[in-house]
Design a protein around this motif. Structure first.
Motif, PDB file in Angstrom:
ATOM      1  N   ARG A 717      92.145  81.794  96.065  1.00  0.00           N
ATOM      2  CA  ARG A 717      92.554  81.709  97.573  1.00  0.00           C
ATOM      3  C   ARG A 717      91.465  81.081  98.407  1.00  0.00           C
ATOM      4  NH1 ARG A 717      96.375  86.903  98.581  1.00  0.00           N
ATOM      5  NH2 ARG A 717      98.032  86.055  96.978  1.00  0.00           N
ATOM      6  N   SER A 718      90.305  81.464  98.064  1.00  0.00           N
ATOM      7  CA  SER A 718      89.003  81.126  99.026  1.00  0.00           C
ATOM      8  C   SER A 718      89.110  79.636  98.817  1.00  0.00           C
ATOM      9  CB  SER A 718      87.697  81.699  98.422  1.00  0.00           C
ATOM     10  OG  SER A 718      88.037  83.277  98.313  1.00  0.00           O
ATOM     11  N   ASN A 719      89.053  79.222  97.666  1.00  0.00           N
ATOM     12  CA  ASN A 719      89.079  77.852  97.272  1.00  0.00           C
ATOM     13  C   ASN A 719      90.049  76.727  98.098  1.00  0.00           C
ATOM     14  OD1 ASN A 719      87.890  75.495  95.718  1.00  0.00           O
ATOM     15  ND2 ASN A 719      90.196  75.259  94.973  1.00  0.00           N
ATOM     16  N   SER A 720      91.148  77.317  98.278  1.00  0.00           N
ATOM     17  CA  SER A 720      92.275  76.529  98.935  1.00  0.00           C
ATOM     18  C   SER A 720      91.901  76.581 100.500  1.00  0.00           C
ATOM     19  CB  SER A 720      93.628  77.047  98.927  1.00  0.00           C
ATOM     20  OG  SER A 720      93.740  78.189  98.861  1.00  0.00           O
ATOM     21  N   ARG A 721      91.065  77.832 101.091  1.00  0.00           N
ATOM     22  CA  ARG A 721      90.901  77.935 102.301  1.00  0.00           C
ATOM     23  C   ARG A 721      89.439  77.061 102.575  1.00  0.00           C
ATOM     24  NH1 ARG A 721      91.342  83.426 101.790  1.00  0.00           N
ATOM     25  NH2 ARG A 721      89.246  83.546 101.946  1.00  0.00           N
ATOM     26  N   GLU A 722      88.804  76.679 101.458  1.00  0.00           N
ATOM     27  CA  GLU A 722      87.683  75.983 101.472  1.00  0.00           C
ATOM     28  C   GLU A 722      86.367  76.758 101.773  1.00  0.00           C
ATOM     29  OE1 GLU A 722      87.885  72.349 103.792  1.00  0.00           O
ATOM     30  OE2 GLU A 722      89.320  71.526 102.722  1.00  0.00           O
ATOM     31  N   ALA A 723      86.479  78.230 101.551  1.00  0.00           N
ATOM     32  CA  ALA A 723      85.399  79.136 101.675  1.00  0.00           C
ATOM     33  C   ALA A 723      84.696  78.852 100.428  1.00  0.00           C
ATOM     34  CB  ALA A 723      85.967  80.352 101.890  1.00  0.00           C
ATOM     35  N   ASN A 724      83.821  77.894 100.220  1.00  0.00           N
ATOM     36  CA  ASN A 724      83.081  77.797  98.985  1.00  0.00           C
ATOM     37  C   ASN A 724      82.112  78.671  98.549  1.00  0.00           C
ATOM     38  OD1 ASN A 724      84.606  75.646  98.778  1.00  0.00           O
ATOM     39  ND2 ASN A 724      82.974  74.123  99.366  1.00  0.00           N
ATOM     40  N   GLY A 725      81.439  79.400  99.412  1.00  0.00           N
ATOM     41  CA  GLY A 725      80.639  80.605  99.041  1.00  0.00           C
ATOM     42  C   GLY A 725      81.524  81.965  98.357  1.00  0.00           C
ATOM     43  N   ALA A 726      82.484  82.066  99.127  1.00  0.00           N
ATOM     44  CA  ALA A 726      83.369  83.250  98.607  1.00  0.00           C
ATOM     45  C   ALA A 726      83.921  82.956  97.351  1.00  0.00           C
ATOM     46  CB  ALA A 726      84.453  83.538  99.701  1.00  0.00           C
ATOM     47  N   ARG A 789      82.193  73.971  86.853  1.00  0.00           N
ATOM     48  CA  ARG A 789      82.878  72.913  87.474  1.00  0.00           C
ATOM     49  C   ARG A 789      82.633  72.931  88.954  1.00  0.00           C
ATOM     50  NH1 ARG A 789      85.555  68.661  84.869  1.00  0.00           N
ATOM     51  NH2 ARG A 789      87.397  68.771  86.076  1.00  0.00           N
ATOM     52  N   CYS A 790      82.372  73.946  89.525  1.00  0.00           N
ATOM     53  CA  CYS A 790      82.488  74.142  90.948  1.00  0.00           C
ATOM     54  C   CYS A 790      81.032  73.709  91.211  1.00  0.00           C
ATOM     55  CB  CYS A 790      82.683  75.646  91.445  1.00  0.00           C
ATOM     56  SG  CYS A 790      84.493  76.410  91.434  1.00  0.00           S
ATOM     57  N   ARG A 791      80.215  74.071  90.574  1.00  0.00           N
ATOM     58  CA  ARG A 791      78.679  73.739  90.895  1.00  0.00           C
ATOM     59  C   ARG A 791      78.425  72.098  90.729  1.00  0.00           C
ATOM     60  NH1 ARG A 791      74.731  77.823  90.684  1.00  0.00           N
ATOM     61  NH2 ARG A 791      73.248  76.198  90.314  1.00  0.00           N
ATOM     62  N   ALA A 792      79.326  71.526  89.757  1.00  0.00           N
ATOM     63  CA  ALA A 792      78.994  70.151  89.317  1.00  0.00           C
ATOM     64  C   ALA A 792      80.051  69.281  90.402  1.00  0.00           C
ATOM     65  CB  ALA A 792      79.570  69.831  87.942  1.00  0.00           C
ATOM     66  N   GLY A 793      80.680  69.933  91.156  1.00  0.00           N
ATOM     67  CA  GLY A 793      81.527  69.171  92.459  1.00  0.00           C
ATOM     68  C   GLY A 793      82.913  68.755  92.189  1.00  0.00           C
ATOM     69  N   PHE A 794      83.326  69.319  90.986  1.00  0.00           N
ATOM     70  CA  PHE A 794      84.784  68.801  90.506  1.00  0.00           C
ATOM     71  C   PHE A 794      85.866  69.723  91.149  1.00  0.00           C
ATOM     72  CE2 PHE A 794      82.585  67.602  86.665  1.00  0.00           C
ATOM     73  CZ  PHE A 794      83.096  66.428  86.581  1.00  0.00           C
ATOM     74  N   VAL A 795      85.518  70.571  92.031  1.00  0.00           N
ATOM     75  CA  VAL A 795      86.542  71.434  92.477  1.00  0.00           C
ATOM     76  C   VAL A 795      86.390  71.213  94.092  1.00  0.00           C
ATOM     77  CG1 VAL A 795      87.536  73.901  92.653  1.00  0.00           C
ATOM     78  CG2 VAL A 795      86.469  73.093  90.515  1.00  0.00           C
TER      79      VAL A 795
END
Lengths: 832, 261
Positions: A717-726, A789-795
Motif C-alpha cells: 500500500r505504501s508503494n502504491s501511495r509512493e511513500a517510499n520510506g514507509a 529490488r526497491c533499492r535497485a530501482g525496479f519498483v
C-alpha cells in the motif's frame, strides 16, 4: 525506417525471433521450438514404451515362456506404464498445447516462454534418469502405481522405487509449469477481440485440462515426496506397523490418477472438436454444450478416484456412491459425441486422412467408454478388477481416446510445421495396420481377463483357456507395432518429400491457418482483430492482411518481442506483453534440480542441497531479469491504440501465474492435511505420543506469520501511495517477522515434535511443520528480494509486481501456516 | 516352487477321492438369481462354451459369480447394440446418399446426449448393483468364518477353534455361506476365486471379509490378484468345498496332516 511490405515485416520480425542454432539452442525459449522439442521427445518415449510393450507380448505369447524372468518382466511392465503415462502422454499434451496455443489464440508466444523451456529441461532430465536406470537394470518394478508397502524399502530395498519417485516428481515439475503456462496464456495472451465466447474450442479444452493438472498433479507429487521420505529417512507414513496406512498411498495416487485419464483425453477431444467441423465443411454443433460438458467432466473426474479401489474393502454404501458418480461421467462424454455426430450430419464430411484416424477414434473410444461403464458397476468390478479385462479397457480408452485423435491431429497440423502434405498411400496402410492390430491385441483381451488371467503375471500355465487368446493378442500387438513403424516412416517421408502447398490445405477456419507455412518464428506479422469464432471464414483475406501488417503490433519497430494481453472475458486489448529473449537460465536452473535429484537418488544427501542452491540462484537471477528500472512509456500498438507495458499494470500475467501456482500448491497442502486426517481416522490408538507444543511457541509462530503478511500488505500500500520510506520499513518488518517465525518453527520442530521415524503421527506432523518452514523460508527470500529490488530501482507505484507478489506469498504462508498448526494442535495430542 | 505345486497337487488328489462320493447339494442360489440371468446365456451358448476354465469368471460355480456373469452377458449385448448404433450414426454421413441435415440441436442433445445415457445408466445401476450383495458379509453375523492370511508368496488359512493352519488349500463346507476374513502379513495381495465370487484385497493391518458360497462340493482354483512382487504369477491356492456332513472330519484330518512335517 519501419518496413511496411509483407517481406520487410517478415525480415524485421524473423531477425529477432529466429531460433538460435548450435550450442545456443540450449537457450531457446520460443514456444514453437520448445513445443516441437516436447512433441519429438514424447514420440521417442512412445517408441521406447512400444518396444517394452512388444517385449511383454513376446513373453505372454505362449504359456511358461522362458524368454523373460519375473524380475525383468516386472521392470518392463512397470516401465511400459510409467513411460507411456508420464513420459509420453502428458508431455505430448504439453507439447501440443505449447506449440499450438499462441497460433490458435493469435499470439506470438506464450505468457512465460522461459517457464516452458524450464519445464522441457525438467522433463528431459527426469526422463533421462528413469531411462538410464532402465538400461542399467535397476528400473522401477513395483507397477506404475507403486502400491505401498510393496514399494516401501522393506519389500523393494534397491533404488528401483527411488528412481520412479524422484524421476517422476522431476518430470511432474514440468507438468505443473506447463499447466500454469497454459491457463494464463489462454486467459490473457490472446489477440484483440477474442472474447472467451469466441475462443476456438481447442483453447477451452486446453484451459480446462490445465486447470485440472493444477489440482490433480499435486496429490501425486505429495504422495511421491512422502514415500521417498519413508524410503530415505524411515518416516512411516504407509507402514501399518507404525500407525501408517497403505491405503493412504492409493488415495493420493488415484486422486491424481483418475483425473489424469481425463487430462489425457480432453486435449485429444479438443483435436476431435477442431477437426470434425473442418472436414465436414461446417461449423460445430453445440459449442456452448461442449464447453459446459468439459467443465462438468473436469469437476466429475475428481469425484471418481475410489473406483480404482473398489476391491480394497471400502464400505458398500460409499461404493454405491462412487459407482453412480463413475457412470455419471459418461454423460458429458456423450454430449460431446452427440455434438460431433450432429456436426457430421449437418455437413458433407470427406474421408480424408485425419478423418480416417478419427473414425478409428470413434470405434475404439466408444467401446472403451462402454467397458468403463461396466467397470463402474461395483459387482462386475470385483470380478474384472486387476485382470486383463482392465488392461484391455484402459488401452481402449487411452489409445482410442488419445492416440488415435493425436495421430489425426499430427496429420492435420504437421503441414503447419513442415509446409508439406502427406504421401497418402503410406499413411492409409499405417492406419489399417494400427487399427486392425489394435483390435487384434485388445478385443480378445477382455475375454482373457474374464477367463481369469490377472494382470502383471510374467507367466501362466497351459490349460486355463488363456493360450490362444494370448497368442492372438501377441500377433495383433506386432501388427500394431508395424503400423506405428509405418507411421514414423510416413512422417519422415512427408517431412522430406511431401507435396508443398501455399496456405490452409484443409480449409481450416482458425487463426492457425492464417499464417504462412511452414509457420514463421513469430507466428503473426501483425495481430488481427477477431470478430467471430471462425476468423478465416469471416474474412477470407485475413492471412494476407496479417502479413501486410494490417493489425496490431505490426512488425518490430521497437526491436522488442511483443504480443497482446487482453481482458480475460471480453478480449479487449489491455496491455503489451514484452517477451524475453533467448536465455540459458531455464537450462541451468533445471540442471541444478538435476543435481539435486540425482544426488538424492544416489543417497549423496550432502550433495543434494548444492543442487538446490544452484537452482535457487538461477531462479533469483530469472526473477531479477523481469521488469525495468524506469516507468515505461505507452506503446503505439497500431490502429490508433496506445497500450501500457505488462510490468506497469496491476493485471500483469506474472501475478496471475503466481496465483495459479499457489492454487496447485494449495492442492498439495490440502492433500497433506487430508493425509493427516486420514491417518488420524484409520490408525488405532491415535496418537501414541504427543506433540506437546507449548502454547507460547504456537502463538509466537502464528503472530509472526500474520505480522509478515500484514507488513507485506502495508508495504504494498505504501508503494502504491509512493511513500517510499514507509514501504522499506514495512518490507523490513515483514522480513524480520518471517525470520522470527522461521526461528520459532525450527524450535517447534527440534524441541517439541517427537522423532518422525517413530510413528506415522510424528511423521505427518513433522511434514506439515516442514511445509510451513519451507514457505516461511521462501517468504524471507521474497521479502529480501523485494527490498533489494526497491533499492535497485525496479519498483515504483506503476511497477509494483514484486511488491504485490511478496504480499500474496506472505499472505498464503500465513493462511496455510496458521491453518496447519491449528489442525495439529486441535487434534488429540497437539498442545502441551 | 515345485515343492509348493507338488504339495498342492497331492492335496488336490486326496480331496478328489474324498468328494467324489458326496451328494449333490441343492443349488440354493439359482432361485434367488432368477430367470433374467439365464435368458442371455442361452442365446450366447456358443460363446459360453469357450469360457470354461478352472479360473474363469465366465464359468461360474457359485451364486455371486453366477449373478455377475449374468450381468456381464447383458452388459455385453447392450454394449454391442449401442456401439453398432453409434457407429451407424457416425458413418452414415459419409455415404453418398447422405444429404446434409440440420439436426435440431436442443432436442438432439437433451434427448440423445443427456436423456439416453442417464436412463440407461440409471437402469443398469438399479439392476446391476444388487448382484454383488451375496458377497457382502454384513447381513448376519452367524456364519462359519475362516481366516486367510497372505504373505509373499503363499496363502495360509486358519479355522475356528484351532491353532492349526493349512497352506495353499482352503477347506470349506459346501452348501453354506462361508465368511473369509482376509489379511496380509506383508504387502497388499488380492484374494480371488473367480468361479465363486469377486475379489477383495488382503491389506496388512486391516481385515476384509468376503462371503463365498460353493453350492457343490468340488475344487475351486484361486489366485493372488494384486501385484505383490517377484512370484506374484504363481501365488495360487485352491478352495476345496466338502459335503457338509464330512467337513469336520476332513478338516481335522487335513490339519493333522499339515501339522506333521
Amino acid at each position: 525506417m519501419t518496413p511496411t511490405t509483407p517481406v520487410g515485416l517478415h525480415r524485421a520480425l524473423d531477425a529477432i525471433w529466429r531460433a538460435p542454432r548450435g550450442i545456443a539452442a540450449l537457450s531457446a525459449v520460443n514456444h514453437s521450438v520448445v513445443g516441437r522439442r516436447f512433441i519429438i521427445t514424447a514420440f521417442i518415449y512412445f517408441a521406447i514404451g512400444g518396444v517394452l510393450a512388444m517385449l511383454i507380448r513376446a513373453q505372454l505369447a505362449r504359456p511358461e515362456n522362458p524368454f523373460l524372468g519375473a524380475d525383468a518382466y516386472n521392470q518392463i511392465f512397470t516401465m511400459h506404464g510409467t513411460v507411456m503415462m508420464f513420459l509420453f502422454a502428458i508431455p505430448l499434451i504439453e507439447g501440443v498445447a505449447l506449440y499450438l496455443l499462441p497460433k490458435i489464440l493469435g499470439a506470438r508466444d506464450l505468457a512465460y516462454p522461459r517457464l516452458s523451456a524450464f519445464g522441457y529441461w525438467c522433463y528431459l532430465f527426469g526422463g533421462t534418469i528413469i531411462l538410464v536406470a532402465m538400461v542399467m537394470g535397476v528400473a522401477p518394478d513395483s507397477g506404475w502405481f507403486m502400491y505401498t508397502p510393496l514399494a516401501s524399502s522393506t519389500y523393494t530395498p534397491g533404488i528401483n522405487a527411488d528412481v520412479w519417485l524422484l524421476g517422476i516428481t522431476f518430470v511432474e515439475i514440468s507438468a505443473v509449469c506447463a499447466a500454469v503456462e497454459i491457463v494464463v496464456t489462454v486467459l490473457k495472451v490472446r489477440t484483440a477481440g477474442m472474447a472467451l465466447s469466441r475462443m476456438p474450442l481447442m483453447a477451452w479444452y486446453l484451459l480446462v485440462t490445465a486447470a485440472m493438472m493444477l489440482i490433480a498433479f499435486p496429490p501425486l507429487i505429495l504422495g511421491s515426496v512422502l514415500l521417498e521420505m519413508e524410503r530415505a529417512f524411515n518416516w512411516p507414513f504407509f507402514d501399518p506397523e507404525r500407525g501408517g496406512a497403505p491405503l493412504l498411498w492409493q488415495h493420493l495416487f488415484w486422486l491424481f490418477g483418475h483425473p489424469e485419464v481425463y487430462i489425457i483425453f480432453l486435449p485429444a477431444a479438443g483435436a476431435v472438436s477442431t477437426l470434425i467441423p473442418v472436414f465436414a465443411r461446417t461449423r460445430i454443433v453445440g459449442y456452448a454444450w461442449i464447453v459446459a460438458a468439459i467443465i462438468a467432466l473436469a469437476f466429475l473426474s475428481f469425484g471418481l478416484w475410489v473406483h480404482h479401489m473398489f476391491a480394497t474393502g471400502i464400505p458398500h454404501l460409499s461404493l454405491a456412491f462412487f459407482s453412480a458418480a463413475s457412470m455419471l461421467v459418461a454423460v458429458p462424454t456423450a454430449v460431446q459425441v452427440f455434438a460431433w455426430i450432429a456436426t457430421l450430419m449437418r455437413g458433407r464430411p470427406q474421408m480424408s486422412l485425419p478423418m480416417l484416424y478419427l473414425m478409428g477414434f470413434f470405434s475404439v473410444f466408444i467401446l472403451g467408454g462402454l467397458t468403463g461403464v461396466m467397470l463402474a458397476l461395483v459387482p462386475f468390478n470385483w470380478q474384472a478388477h486387476d485382470t486383463h479385462f482392465v488392461v484391455a479397457h484402459l488401452h481402449y480408452v487411452l489409445i482410442g481416446g488419445f492416440v488415435f485423435p493425436m495421430l489425426a491431429a499430427t496429420y492435420y497440423w504437421l503441414p503447419l510445421m513442415t509446409g508439406r502434405l502427406p504421401v497418402f498411400s503410406v499413411s492409409k496402410a499405417a492406419f489399417w495396420l494400427i487399427f486392425l492390430g489394435f483390435h487384434g491385441t485388445f478385443l480378445i483381451m477382455h475375454f482373457t481377463g474374464l477367463m481369469g488371467m490377472p494382470r502383471r503375471i510374467f507367466t501362466y500355465e497351459s490349460g486355463l483357456g488363456w493360450d490362444l487368446p494370448n497368442l492372438i493378442s501377441s500377433i495383433g500387438g506386432f501388427v500394431m507395432a508395424a503400423g506405428f513403424a509405418l507411421f514414423v516412416i510416413d512422417i519422415v517421408l512427408q517431412t522430406r518429400f511431401g507435396r508443398r502447398f501455399r496456405r490452409n490445405p484443409w480449409g481450416g477456419t482458425g487463426l492457425d491457418w492464417a499464417m504462412p507455412t511452414p509457420a514463421p518464428s513469430y507466428n503473426f506479422a501483425s495481430l488481427p482483430l477477431v470478430t467471430g469464432r471462425d476468423p478465416l471464414e469471416d474474412n477470407v483475406r485475413l492471412g494476407a492482411d496479417i502479413a501486410a501488417g494490417k493489425g496490431y503490433l505490426a512488425g518490430a519497430p521497437r526491436g522488442e518481442m511483443e504480443t497482446l494481453c487482453v481482458d480475460m472475458a471480453t478480449g479487449e486489448p489491455e496491455h503489451v506483453l514484452l517477451l524475453p529473449k533467448n536465455d540459458y537460465t531455464p537450462f541451468w536452473m533445471a540442471a541444478g534440480l538435476a543435481v539435486f535429484f540425482t544426488a538424492f537418488l544416489l543417497s549423496a544427501y550432502w550433495v543434494a542441497p548444492l543442487g538446490l542452491v544452484i537452482a535457487t540462484a538461477f531462479g533469483w537471477r530469472w526473477l531479477w531479469s523481469l521488469g525495468a528500472k524506469s516507468d515505461p512509456a505507452l506503446i503505439d500498438a497500431g490502429q490508433g491504440l496506445r497500450l501500457p507495458v505488462h510490468f506497469a499494470v496491476p493485471s500483469v500475467p506474472t501475478l496471475l501465474g503466481l496465483k495459479y501456482f499457489l492454487a496447485a500448491n494449495a492442492a498439495f497442502y490440502g492433500s497433506l492435511l487430508f493425509g493427516f486426517l486420514f491417518l488420524w481416522t484409520t490408525a488405532a490408538g491415535w496418537p501414541p505420543q504427543f506433540l506437546n507444543a507449548s502454547p507460547v511457541l504456537i502463538a509466537g509462530i502464528a503472530i509472526s506469520l500474520a505480522a509478515a503478511a500484514i507488513f507485506a500488505t502495508l508495504a504494498r500500500r505504501s508503494n502504491s501511495r509512493e511513500a517510499n520510506g514507509a514501504r522499506m520499513i514495512w518490507l523490513a518488518g515483514s522480513l524480520a517477522a518471517s525470520l522470527a517465525g522461521l526461528g520459532l518453527l525450527m524450535g517447534l520442530a527440534i524441541m517439541d515434535a517427537p522423532p518422525p521415524d517413530t510413528h506415522a503421527y510424528a511423521a505427518i506432523t513433522m511434514a506439515i511443520i516442514g511445509y510451513v518452514i519451507l514457505h516461511t523460508l521462501l517468504g524471507v527470500m521474497f521479502a529480501a528480494y523485494t527490498l533489494a529490488r526497491c533499492r535497485a530501482g525496479f519498483v515504483s507505484s506503476l511497477r509494483s509486481t514484486d511488491m504485490r507478489g511478496t504480499a500474496i506469498w506472505q499472505l498464503y504462508t500465513a493462511i496455510t501456516g496458521i491453518g496447519g498448526l491449528a489442525l495439529i494442535i486441535l487434534a488429540p495430542g497437539g498442545l502441551a | 516352487m515345485d515343492g509348493v505345486a507338488g504339495q498342492r497337487n497331492a492335496a488336490v488328489k486326496v480331496v478328489i477321492s474324498r468328494v467324489s462320493g458326496g451328494g449333490i447339494v441343492e443349488y440354493l442360489g439359482l432361485g434367488r438369481v432368477g430367470l433374467r440371468h439365464l435368458a442371455l446365456p442361452l442365446l450366447l451358448a456358443p460363446a459360453l462354451a469357450g469360457c470354461e476354465g478352472a479360473l474363469s469368471a465366465l464359468d461360474p460355480a457359485g451364486p455371486a459369480a453366477q449373478s455377475i456373469a449374468g450381468v456381464w452377458w447383458v452388459m455385453l449385448t447392450g454394449s454391442l447394440v449401442i456401439l453398432a448404433a453409434m457407429m451407424g450414426l457416425v458413418l452414415w454421413p459419409f455415404f453418398k446418399r447422405h444429404r446434409p441435415v440440420e439436426v435440431p440441436e436442443k432436442l438432439w442433445l437433451w434427448v440423445g446426449a443427456l436423456g439416453f445415457p442417464l436412463i440407461v445408466l440409471a437402469a443398469l445401476l438399479a439392476w446391476g448393483l444388487p448382484s454383488g450383495q451375496s458377497m457382502l458379509a454384513d447381513r448376519d453375523g452367524q456364519v462359519y468364518t475362516v481366516e486367510a492370511q497372505a504373505a509373499q508368496w503363499e496363502w495360509t488359512f486358519g479355522y475356528p477353534d484351532t491353532e492349526e493352519v493349512t497352506q495353499g488349500v482352503l477347506h470349506i463346507p459346501a452348501g453354506e455361506p462361508v465368511d473369509i476374513a482376509i489379511t496380509s502379513a506383508d504387502v497388499i495381495h488380492g484374494f480371488w476365486v473367480p468361479r465363486l465370487a469377486g475379489k477383495i484385497d488382503a491389506i496388512p493391518g486391516t481385515t476384509n471379509t468376503l462371503r463365498i458360497f460353493a453350492p457343490e462340493p468340488g475344487i475351486y482354483e484361486g489366485m493372488c490378484a494384486e501385484f505383490c512382487g517377484l512370484e506374484h504369477a504363481t501365488m495360487r491356492f485352491s478352495v476345496v468345498a466338502h459335503p457338509q456332513d464330512e467337513y469336520e472330519n476332513v478338516l481335522t484330518a487335513e490339519l493333522n496332516a499339515e501339522a506333521r512335517p
